[in-house]
Design a protein around this motif. Structure first.
Motif, PDB file in Angstrom:
ATOM      1  N   ALA A   1      -4.577   8.802  -0.138  1.00  0.00           N
ATOM      2  CA  ALA A   1      -5.814   8.194  -0.641  1.00  0.00           C
ATOM      3  C   ALA A   1      -5.530   6.929  -1.430  1.00  0.00           C
ATOM      4  O   ALA A   1      -6.208   5.902  -1.254  1.00  0.00           O
ATOM      5  CB  ALA A   1      -6.575   9.192  -1.501  1.00  0.00           C
ATOM      6  N   SER A   2      -4.526   6.967  -2.295  1.00  0.00           N
ATOM      7  CA  SER A   2      -4.235   5.774  -3.088  1.00  0.00           C
ATOM      8  C   SER A   2      -3.653   4.662  -2.224  1.00  0.00           C
ATOM      9  O   SER A   2      -3.929   3.484  -2.468  1.00  0.00           O
ATOM     10  CB  SER A   2      -3.299   6.107  -4.248  1.00  0.00           C
ATOM     11  OG  SER A   2      -2.081   6.614  -3.779  1.00  0.00           O
TER      12      SER A   2
ATOM     13  N   TRP B   1       2.186   1.745  -3.516  1.00  0.00           N
ATOM     14  CA  TRP B   1       1.143   2.263  -4.400  1.00  0.00           C
ATOM     15  C   TRP B   1       0.833   3.721  -4.079  1.00  0.00           C
ATOM     16  O   TRP B   1       0.515   4.508  -4.974  1.00  0.00           O
ATOM     17  CB  TRP B   1      -0.119   1.416  -4.326  1.00  0.00           C
ATOM     18  CG  TRP B   1      -0.032   0.204  -5.185  1.00  0.00           C
ATOM     19  CD1 TRP B   1      -0.001  -1.090  -4.780  1.00  0.00           C
ATOM     20  CD2 TRP B   1       0.053   0.169  -6.615  1.00  0.00           C
ATOM     21  NE1 TRP B   1       0.101  -1.924  -5.856  1.00  0.00           N
ATOM     22  CE2 TRP B   1       0.124  -1.175  -7.000  1.00  0.00           C
ATOM     23  CE3 TRP B   1       0.068   1.145  -7.592  1.00  0.00           C
ATOM     24  CZ2 TRP B   1       0.224  -1.565  -8.326  1.00  0.00           C
ATOM     25  CZ3 TRP B   1       0.166   0.755  -8.926  1.00  0.00           C
ATOM     26  CH2 TRP B   1       0.244  -0.587  -9.272  1.00  0.00           C
TER      27      TRP B   1
ATOM     28  N   ALA C   1       0.831  -1.205   0.000  1.00  0.00           N
ATOM     29  CA  ALA C   1       0.000   0.000   0.000  1.00  0.00           C
ATOM     30  C   ALA C   1       0.866   1.256   0.000  1.00  0.00           C
ATOM     31  O   ALA C   1       0.552   2.234  -0.685  1.00  0.00           O
ATOM     32  CB  ALA C   1      -0.928  -0.005   1.204  1.00  0.00           C
TER      33      ALA C   1
ATOM     34  N   GLY D   1      -4.436   4.154   0.989  1.00  0.00           N
ATOM     35  CA  GLY D   1      -5.571   3.613   1.734  1.00  0.00           C
ATOM     36  C   GLY D   1      -6.471   2.749   0.881  1.00  0.00           C
ATOM     37  O   GLY D   1      -6.898   1.671   1.291  1.00  0.00           O
ATOM     38  N   LEU D   2      -6.753   3.221  -0.323  1.00  0.00           N
ATOM     39  CA  LEU D   2      -7.612   2.434  -1.218  1.00  0.00           C
ATOM     40  C   LEU D   2      -6.949   1.126  -1.640  1.00  0.00           C
ATOM     41  O   LEU D   2      -7.608   0.091  -1.728  1.00  0.00           O
ATOM     42  CB  LEU D   2      -7.984   3.261  -2.447  1.00  0.00           C
ATOM     43  CG  LEU D   2      -8.988   4.376  -2.199  1.00  0.00           C
ATOM     44  CD1 LEU D   2      -9.159   5.214  -3.457  1.00  0.00           C
ATOM     45  CD2 LEU D   2     -10.318   3.802  -1.748  1.00  0.00           C
ATOM     46  N   SER D   3      -5.650   1.160  -1.902  1.00  0.00           N
ATOM     47  CA  SER D   3      -4.983  -0.083  -2.299  1.00  0.00           C
ATOM     48  C   SER D   3      -4.896  -1.058  -1.130  1.00  0.00           C
ATOM     49  O   SER D   3      -4.993  -2.271  -1.321  1.00  0.00           O
ATOM     50  CB  SER D   3      -3.591   0.202  -2.854  1.00  0.00           C
ATOM     51  OG  SER D   3      -2.748   0.699  -1.843  1.00  0.00           O
ATOM     52  N   TYR D   4      -4.755  -0.547   0.097  1.00  0.00           N
ATOM     53  CA  TYR D   4      -4.731  -1.424   1.274  1.00  0.00           C
ATOM     54  C   TYR D   4      -6.078  -2.116   1.446  1.00  0.00           C
ATOM     55  O   TYR D   4      -6.149  -3.310   1.727  1.00  0.00           O
ATOM     56  CB  TYR D   4      -4.379  -0.622   2.520  1.00  0.00           C
ATOM     57  CG  TYR D   4      -4.180  -1.480   3.744  1.00  0.00           C
ATOM     58  CD1 TYR D   4      -2.972  -2.119   3.971  1.00  0.00           C
ATOM     59  CD2 TYR D   4      -5.195  -1.660   4.683  1.00  0.00           C
ATOM     60  CE1 TYR D   4      -2.771  -2.909   5.087  1.00  0.00           C
ATOM     61  CE2 TYR D   4      -5.012  -2.448   5.795  1.00  0.00           C
ATOM     62  CZ  TYR D   4      -3.800  -3.067   5.996  1.00  0.00           C
ATOM     63  OH  TYR D   4      -3.619  -3.856   7.092  1.00  0.00           O
ATOM     64  N   LEU D   5      -7.154  -1.367   1.258  1.00  0.00           N
ATOM     65  CA  LEU D   5      -8.485  -1.948   1.411  1.00  0.00           C
ATOM     66  C   LEU D   5      -8.852  -2.860   0.248  1.00  0.00           C
ATOM     67  O   LEU D   5      -9.502  -3.889   0.437  1.00  0.00           O
ATOM     68  CB  LEU D   5      -9.524  -0.839   1.543  1.00  0.00           C
ATOM     69  CG  LEU D   5      -9.419   0.015   2.808  1.00  0.00           C
ATOM     70  CD1 LEU D   5     -10.413   1.162   2.736  1.00  0.00           C
ATOM     71  CD2 LEU D   5      -9.635  -0.825   4.038  1.00  0.00           C
ATOM     72  N   ALA D   6      -8.454  -2.490  -0.960  1.00  0.00           N
ATOM     73  CA  ALA D   6      -8.839  -3.268  -2.133  1.00  0.00           C
ATOM     74  C   ALA D   6      -8.058  -4.570  -2.258  1.00  0.00           C
ATOM     75  O   ALA D   6      -8.548  -5.527  -2.848  1.00  0.00           O
ATOM     76  CB  ALA D   6      -8.637  -2.433  -3.391  1.00  0.00           C
TER      77      ALA D   6
ATOM     78  N   ARG E   1      -9.862  -7.565  -0.764  1.00  0.00           N
ATOM     79  CA  ARG E   1     -11.024  -7.963  -1.579  1.00  0.00           C
ATOM     80  C   ARG E   1     -10.589  -8.668  -2.862  1.00  0.00           C
ATOM     81  O   ARG E   1     -11.169  -9.681  -3.256  1.00  0.00           O
ATOM     82  CB  ARG E   1     -11.868  -6.742  -1.905  1.00  0.00           C
ATOM     83  CG  ARG E   1     -13.119  -7.076  -2.664  1.00  0.00           C
ATOM     84  CD  ARG E   1     -13.968  -5.828  -2.824  1.00  0.00           C
ATOM     85  NE  ARG E   1     -15.099  -6.060  -3.674  1.00  0.00           N
ATOM     86  CZ  ARG E   1     -16.293  -6.446  -3.246  1.00  0.00           C
ATOM     87  NH1 ARG E   1     -16.491  -6.630  -1.966  1.00  0.00           N
ATOM     88  NH2 ARG E   1     -17.274  -6.632  -4.090  1.00  0.00           N
TER      89      ARG E   1
END
Length: 101
Positions: free
Chosen positions: A83-84, A43, A40, A86-91, A94
């Motif tokens: 933001a990127s 990224w 993350a 955090g989003l890559s860590y969450l995505a 999934r």
């Protein structure tokens, strides 16, 4: 081959991405928190630098200057990086659960 080149001996091949005897994790196995956070962060750095490259390209080729200065661009780049990241860590969790990584 007595000099250690060629065939596979008792050691494992760490560069074997298939996980077939290389000792690596199987596809779909959960990543460690350290690996997820490192991924993350990388990224996030990519996102922040990509924003700065786009802003510099706009300043060089675009019709005029941007409404913010260098400090403002740095703050926006940090926001984009956060933001990127955090989003890559969450995505990642999934995507790994769906085996799309």
């Amino acid at each position: 081959m007595s000099d250690g080149e060629g065939g596979r001996g008792a050691e494992t091949d760490r560069d074997d991405p298939s996980g077939s005897g290389g000792g690596g994790r199987a596809p779909g196995a959960p990543a460690t928190p350290r690996a997820r956070s490192r991924s993350a962060a990388l990224w996030g750095a990519v996102g922040g630098f990509a924003f700065l490259v786009l802003a510099q390209g706009y300043r060089l080729v675009g019709p005029g200057s941007l409404p913010v200065g260098i400090g403002g661009l740095a703050l926006v780049a940090l926001g984009v990086a956060a933001a990127s990241a955090g989003l890559s860590y969450l995505a990642e969790a999934r995507l790994r659960a769906k085996r799309r990584t």
